[in-house]
Structure formats: structure tokens, C-alpha cells
Enzyme design. Structure first.
Site, short mmCIF file in Angstrom:
data_model
loop_
_atom_site.label_atom_id
_atom_site.label_comp_id
_atom_site.label_asym_id
_atom_site.label_seq_id
_atom_site.Cartn_x
_atom_site.Cartn_y
_atom_site.Cartn_z
CE LYS A 1 -4.33 -1.76 1.86
NZ LYS A 1 -5.00 -1.27 0.67
N GLY A 2 1.84 1.13 0.81
CA GLY A 2 2.83 2.29 1.01
C GLY A 2 3.50 2.75 -0.38
CB THR B 1 -12.65 4.64 -0.62
OG1 THR B 1 -12.21 3.79 0.26
CG2 THR B 1 -11.89 5.79 -0.87
N GLY C 1 -15.93 2.22 -3.04
CA GLY C 1 -15.62 1.42 -4.37
C GLY C 1 -16.35 2.17 -5.52
CG ASN D 1 -12.54 -0.09 3.16
OD1 ASN D 1 -12.97 -0.31 4.28
ND2 ASN D 1 -11.77 -1.15 2.57
CG ASN E 1 0.49 -0.25 -4.73
OD1 ASN E 1 1.52 -0.41 -5.34
ND2 ASN E 1 -0.29 -1.35 -4.24
CD GLU F 1 -0.44 -3.35 3.16
OE1 GLU F 1 -1.24 -4.14 2.79
OE2 GLU F 1 0.50 -2.96 2.45
CG ASP G 1 -3.02 1.02 -2.16
OD1 ASP G 1 -3.59 1.11 -1.23
OD2 ASP G 1 -2.48 0.13 -2.71
#
Length: 298
Positions: free
Chosen positions: A40-41, A216, A218, A185, A43, A143, A248
Site C-alpha cells: 500500500k505504501g 471510499t 468502491g 473504506n 503504491n 501495513e 491506494d
């Protein structure tokens, strides 16, 4: 454009594309395999760089072939990896991802070197990164250990930088979240707030942080809560290939826009457009758009 420092994870993604996602205990055959940069970081750092920000990363990878590959891919996007440590005897993080024909996915992660990132490393790195030029944004994620998030937020506030935290996966806060922009999310927002309704969850989180919250949703876009006002922001309709990395992209693009001084509502619209565009190609970064592509789609 502004400056973004990402403190977070670096993985290599091992991706299998199949007709449908397997049920528990089931084998789905006939897939195709690909290997991509992930975490994640990392990205989010790539998304911020492609959105036009000047990006540096604080992280840990293994002293292995996967770690070397991951750093080369970040450098290819213009990201400063000076403060990414390579650890002997510890493997680079790996994510195993299954993607179906609709672009939905299942992900399992082996943290590897990401779990070894510690507060002391962050405390050494950030003073070198938060001094040059105007204030920017420190982008954090879950993460990596909670002590790293706490140290990153404290250093950012001390330097006058804005903090954005992507609380994925959701977990209890180990330190002060005052002034921290949260970007969960819907499921993460509900878990963190203890509220079943998404807007109620966002309001509860905003009350804790005294800062905007972007939830978020989706394909449904996002819920933005800022200053007590709530907006539903739609996601542009695109032909989806792979949703891996869409969240991300939201975080990286949002951080880039905030670092450039954009109003939060405008930054969120830009970020959602970037995320929608990112789903048009396979891999977490394969479809991440450049800034001009996002602007052309707004």
C-alpha cells in the site's frame, strides 16, 4: 507541485487472474500469473508521483532480489528511496492476489520486512525529509507497526506538515489522531467507529480527529465529511479490468493534491477520478494515471 513523504509498506504482488474468485477450500483452475510492484505504501507513493508530487519514501525491504526489484520500480517513477532500508535475513513483503473477470480481488499478505520498520528508523529519516521547501503531506498506512504510524504523525505535526492516514487494515489507534485526515473504506470506517451506518461512522471518526474524513465506497465513489458537512462524491464510470490498488490511488492522489494546496473537496474529486482510471489495467500500478490524464477526465 507539493511534497509528499510516504511512510509505509513495500511488497511484491503475485497475481493470479481467474474467471471467478474461489470459495473457501475450492481450487479454481485456468488462471494466468503476473508479478507486479505492490504494498500500500509503495503504491500510494507511485500514485502521488504520477499525480505530480515530489515524493520520498520511508520503508524497509529485504536484501533480496524482490527488494532490489521493488526499489528499482519506485526509482523509475522518480521516487526518492534514500530512506528505504534493506535488511539482511528478512524477506521483502509479498502479497498473493486473486483477481476475477469483474476486476474484484482477494488478497493475502506476508509482511516480511515491513514488520521490521520501527519508530527509530522513522525518527532518523523524517528530520531530513521535512525540512526542505514548503510544508507538505506525510502519508501513513497500517501495513506497518502502529509505533511507526505514531512516530510519523508526531514528526509531521512538529514540522507543520499535514498528515493523511489510510487505516488499512483497521486497528485501534495507538496514539493521538488529532488533526489527522482519515481515509478508510466503508468496512474500515464501521469497524473503527463502531457504527453500522457509514455516515454515522464518518462523523464519529471526524469528532475524534477534528479533521476531514474520506470514506471510499468502491464503484459508488466516496463519502466526504469536512467541517460537519457531508457530500457523496460519485466515481466516474469506466470499464474495469482490475480494482487492485484503486484505494491506494485515492490516497496517493489525494496527498499530492493536498500538498499542492488544493481545497479538500477538489482534491477528493481528483483522487476519485484517478482511482477510477487506475482500474482500467491489470496490477496495482498498471493503470495509475498521470496528472494530465486525470485533469482531462474531470
Amino acid at each position: 507541485m507539493g511534497q509528499v513523504v510516504v511512510v509505509g509498506s513495500v511488497n511484491v504482488d503475485l497475481v493470479v487472474s481467474v474467471g471467478r474468485l474461489p470459495r473457501a477450500g475450492e481450487t479454481v483452475a485456468g488462471g494466468t500469473f503476473a508479478r507486479h510492484g505492490g504494498g500500500k505504501g509503495a503504491n500510494q507513493a507511485v500514485a502521488a508521483a504520477r499525480a505530480g508530487a515530489d515524493v520520498a519514501m520511508v520503508a524497509t525491504v529485504g536484501a533480496d532480489e524482490m527488494g532490489e526489484e521493488a526499489l528499482a520500480e519506485l526509482a523509475a517513477d522518480g521516487i526518492d528511496t534514500t530512506h528505504v532500508a534493506r535488511l539482511a535475513g528478512t524477506p521483502t513483503g509479498v502479497a498473493v492476489i486473486v483477481v476475477d473477470e469483474a476486476g474484484e480481488n482477494q488478497i493475502a499478505v506476508a509482511s516480511g520486512a515491513n514488520a521490521a520498520l520501527d519508530a527509530a528508523t522513522v525518527d532518523r529519516a523524517l528530520p531530513h525529509l521535512l525540512t526542505a521547501g514548503p510544508e507538505g503531506v506525510v502519508l501513513l498506512g497500517n501495513e506497518v507497526p502502529e509505533a511507526v504510524v505514531v512516530a510519523g504523525a508526531a514528526a509531521a505535526r512538529a514540522a507543520g506538515w499535514q498528515v493523511v492516514l489510510n487505516p488499512a487494515p483497521a486497528r485501534p489507534a495507538g496514539g493521538d489522531r488529532e488533526g489527522v485526515v482519515l481515509t478508510p473504506n466503508a468496512d474500515e470506517a464501521r469497524e473503527l467507529a463502531g457504527e453500522a451506518d457509514v455516515e454515522a461512522a464518518a462523523r464519529a471518526l471526524a469528532a475524534r480527529t477534528s479533521a476531514p474524513v474520506l470514506v471510499t465506497l468502491g464503484a459508488e465513489g466516496a463519502l466526504l465529511l469536512d467541517g460537519g458537512d457531508a457530500w457523496r462524491l460519485p466515481a466516474p464510470a469506466v470499464e474495469v479490468v482490475d480494482t487492485t490498488g484503486a484505494g491506494d490511488t485515492v490516497n496517493g492522489a489525494l496527498a499530492a493534491e493536498l500538498a499542492a494546496g488544493r481545497p479538500f473537496h477538489d482534491a477528493a474529486r481528483f483522487a476519485l477520478t484517478a482511482a477510477a482510471l487506475s482500474t482500467r489495467a491489470a496490477g496495482a500500478r498498471g493503470g495509475m494515471p498521470r496528472r494530465h490524464e486525470v485533469l482531462a477526465s474531470l
